[in-house]
Design a protein around this motif. Structure first.
Motif, mmCIF file in Angstrom:
data_model
loop_
_atom_site.group_PDB
_atom_site.id
_atom_site.type_symbol
_atom_site.label_atom_id
_atom_site.label_comp_id
_atom_site.label_asym_id
_atom_site.label_seq_id
_atom_site.Cartn_x
_atom_site.Cartn_y
_atom_site.Cartn_z
ATOM 1 N N PRO A 270 0.697 -1.209 -0.225
ATOM 2 C CA PRO A 270 0.147 -0.017 -0.047
ATOM 3 C C PRO A 270 0.897 1.180 0.026
ATOM 4 O O PRO A 270 0.277 2.266 -0.640
ATOM 5 C CB PRO A 270 -0.932 -0.072 1.412
ATOM 6 C CG PRO A 270 -0.092 -0.966 2.128
ATOM 7 C CD PRO A 270 0.348 -2.132 1.158
ATOM 8 N N THR A 271 2.093 1.403 0.652
ATOM 9 C CA THR A 271 2.685 2.392 0.748
ATOM 10 C C THR A 271 3.263 2.727 -0.660
ATOM 11 O O THR A 271 3.422 3.764 -1.187
ATOM 12 C CB THR A 271 4.078 2.429 1.519
ATOM 13 O OG1 THR A 271 3.519 2.044 2.876
ATOM 14 C CG2 THR A 271 4.708 3.533 1.754
ATOM 15 N N ALA A 272 3.951 1.882 -1.419
ATOM 16 C CA ALA A 272 4.395 2.062 -2.731
ATOM 17 C C ALA A 272 3.414 2.364 -3.698
ATOM 18 O O ALA A 272 3.565 3.203 -4.606
ATOM 19 C CB ALA A 272 4.881 0.729 -3.397
ATOM 20 N N ALA A 273 2.156 1.597 -3.452
ATOM 21 C CA ALA A 273 1.045 2.045 -4.299
ATOM 22 C C ALA A 273 0.431 3.776 -4.206
ATOM 23 O O ALA A 273 0.163 4.255 -5.078
ATOM 24 C CB ALA A 273 -0.323 1.264 -4.120
ATOM 25 N N ALA A 274 0.342 4.101 -2.854
ATOM 26 C CA ALA A 274 0.223 5.621 -2.605
ATOM 27 C C ALA A 274 1.461 6.403 -3.238
ATOM 28 O O ALA A 274 0.963 7.559 -3.789
ATOM 29 C CB ALA A 274 0.092 5.651 -1.036
ATOM 30 N N ALA A 275 2.508 6.143 -3.128
ATOM 31 C CA ALA A 275 3.571 6.877 -3.669
ATOM 32 C C ALA A 275 3.250 7.041 -5.490
ATOM 33 O O ALA A 275 3.563 7.892 -5.862
ATOM 34 C CB ALA A 275 5.052 6.257 -3.408
ATOM 35 N N ALA A 276 3.133 5.813 -5.781
ATOM 36 C CA ALA A 276 2.926 5.853 -7.377
ATOM 37 C C ALA A 276 1.710 6.498 -7.821
ATOM 38 O O ALA A 276 1.841 7.439 -8.838
ATOM 39 C CB ALA A 276 2.675 4.546 -7.673
ATOM 40 N N ARG A 277 0.562 6.407 -6.931
ATOM 41 C CA ARG A 277 -0.480 7.527 -7.416
ATOM 42 C C ARG A 277 -0.130 9.013 -6.975
ATOM 43 O O ARG A 277 -0.614 9.772 -7.949
ATOM 44 C CB ARG A 277 -1.821 7.131 -6.315
ATOM 45 C CG ARG A 277 -2.360 5.752 -6.767
ATOM 46 C CD ARG A 277 -3.517 5.498 -6.127
ATOM 47 N NE ARG A 277 -4.290 4.311 -6.473
ATOM 48 C CZ ARG A 277 -4.193 3.225 -5.707
ATOM 49 N NH1 ARG A 277 -3.701 3.301 -4.550
ATOM 50 N NH2 ARG A 277 -4.747 1.934 -6.143
ATOM 51 N N ALA A 278 0.488 9.249 -6.070
ATOM 52 C CA ALA A 278 1.051 10.757 -5.929
ATOM 53 C C ALA A 278 1.831 11.136 -6.977
ATOM 54 O O ALA A 278 1.704 12.226 -7.658
ATOM 55 C CB ALA A 278 1.703 10.912 -4.660
ATOM 56 N N ALA A 279 2.787 10.235 -7.498
ATOM 57 C CA ALA A 279 3.601 10.824 -8.744
ATOM 58 C C ALA A 279 2.816 10.826 -10.029
ATOM 59 O O ALA A 279 3.096 11.880 -10.751
ATOM 60 C CB ALA A 279 4.645 9.618 -8.899
ATOM 61 N N ALA A 280 1.752 10.008 -10.190
ATOM 62 C CA ALA A 280 0.843 10.027 -11.222
ATOM 63 C C ALA A 280 0.035 11.433 -11.128
ATOM 64 O O ALA A 280 0.050 12.155 -12.363
ATOM 65 C CB ALA A 280 -0.072 8.874 -11.283
#
Length: 288
Positions: A270-280
């Motif tokens: 979930p942490t990596a997913a949240a970071a990817a969504r923020a970068a997107a």
């Protein structure tokens, strides 16, 4: 690589067995479009023609020696084949590796390695495997941590050779020492046959690492894109492509890749997913 070449690559890597020579040639086409017309198969056939009489002579001598000893059933064919490939490809042909090959993209491109006669262990191993197959000699790749070697023979009866050292024969103890030198504990499982898809993923992984060190986003991007065409690949490749696309100004495409990655790993990471969504989101905002 043209759309046609990528379609061919996709088709090749989904067949069983994968045609390693053709797949590696199509990888090389990404770096040099002229590689698509290189006579890779002809070069491998010529190397096979040169190796065939060497192998025949060694097998004939071994059988004669066995007959004189009264053991007509005895055979040392894996050893004979290993010695024949070492003599023909390594000693006569000059195929081996140089330390500087690790910093040269050409060392990962099969047509260039065939032409220059040196390259990375994994591409030299492809040459050994392709010539062995044409000779009717069983062989398979062994993907040691940090190094590739070839087993001549079957998993039950084989000889290990190191194409980077010109096909010199190595023992299990030699292989274990190399693994431990890389900081990894050795186990016999590391000597198991490596499948061809994993071998190609490792070829492309080497290119990605080299391109990252050289900060060549274009080379790294095509290596990632070809890796994504393999039947199986880690979700992290989608994130890597997204980040590379953003660096190259493709904000929308990069954002899509990051969102796809986030969706794939949301439950497990979930942490990596949240970071990817923020970068997107950040990438999309740059379109305004």
């Amino acid at each position: 690589m043209s759309a046609r070449s990528r379609a061919r690559f996709t088709d090749v890597v989904r067949r069983t067995p994968i045609d390693l020579a053709l797949a590696c040639q199509l990888i090389a086409t990404e770096a040099d479009p002229e590689a698509e017309t290189a006579d890779v198969l002809g070069a491998l056939d010529r190397l096979t023609d040169e190796a065939r009489p060497v192998l025949a002579a060694k097998v004939s001598r071994a059988r004669a020696a066995g007959s004189q000893a009264g053991d007509t059933k005895a055979t040392s064919e894996p050893l004979d084949a290993a010695e024949a490939l070492h003599e023909s490809l390594g000693l006569r042909g000059g195929y081996s590796g140089l330390q500087g090959d690790y910093d040269d993209l050409r060392s990962s491109l099969l047509p260039e390695v065939l032409r220059r006669r040196h390259g990375l262990p994994i591409i030299l191993s492809v040459i050994w495997l392709e010539v062995a197959a044409r000779l009717g000699v069983p062989a398979y790749p062994v993907g040691l941590p940090g190094h590739m070697v070839v087993a001549i023979g079957t998993p039950r009866d084989n000889v290990l050779v190191d194409p980077f050292a010109g096909g010199r024969r190595i023992t299990v103890h030699d292989a274990a020492a190399r693994v431990r030198a890389a900081g990894v504990p050795f186990s016999r499982a590391q000597l198991a046959p490596m499948n061809r898809e994993d071998l190609l993923a490792r070829v492309l992984g080497n290119i990605r690492v080299l391109a990252a060190r050289a900060d060549s986003t274009s080379t790294r991007l095509w290596a990632v894109e070809l890796s994504l065409l393999l039947p199986h690949h880690p979700a992290s490749l989608r994130r890597e492509r997204g980040e590379l696309r953003i660096r190259r100004g493709d904000y929308l495409g990069g954002a899509r890749d990051l969102a796809t990655f986030a969706e794939a790993v949301d439950a497990a990471e979930p942490t990596a997913a949240a970071a990817a969504r923020a970068a997107a989101r950040s990438a999309r905002s740059r379109l305004n």
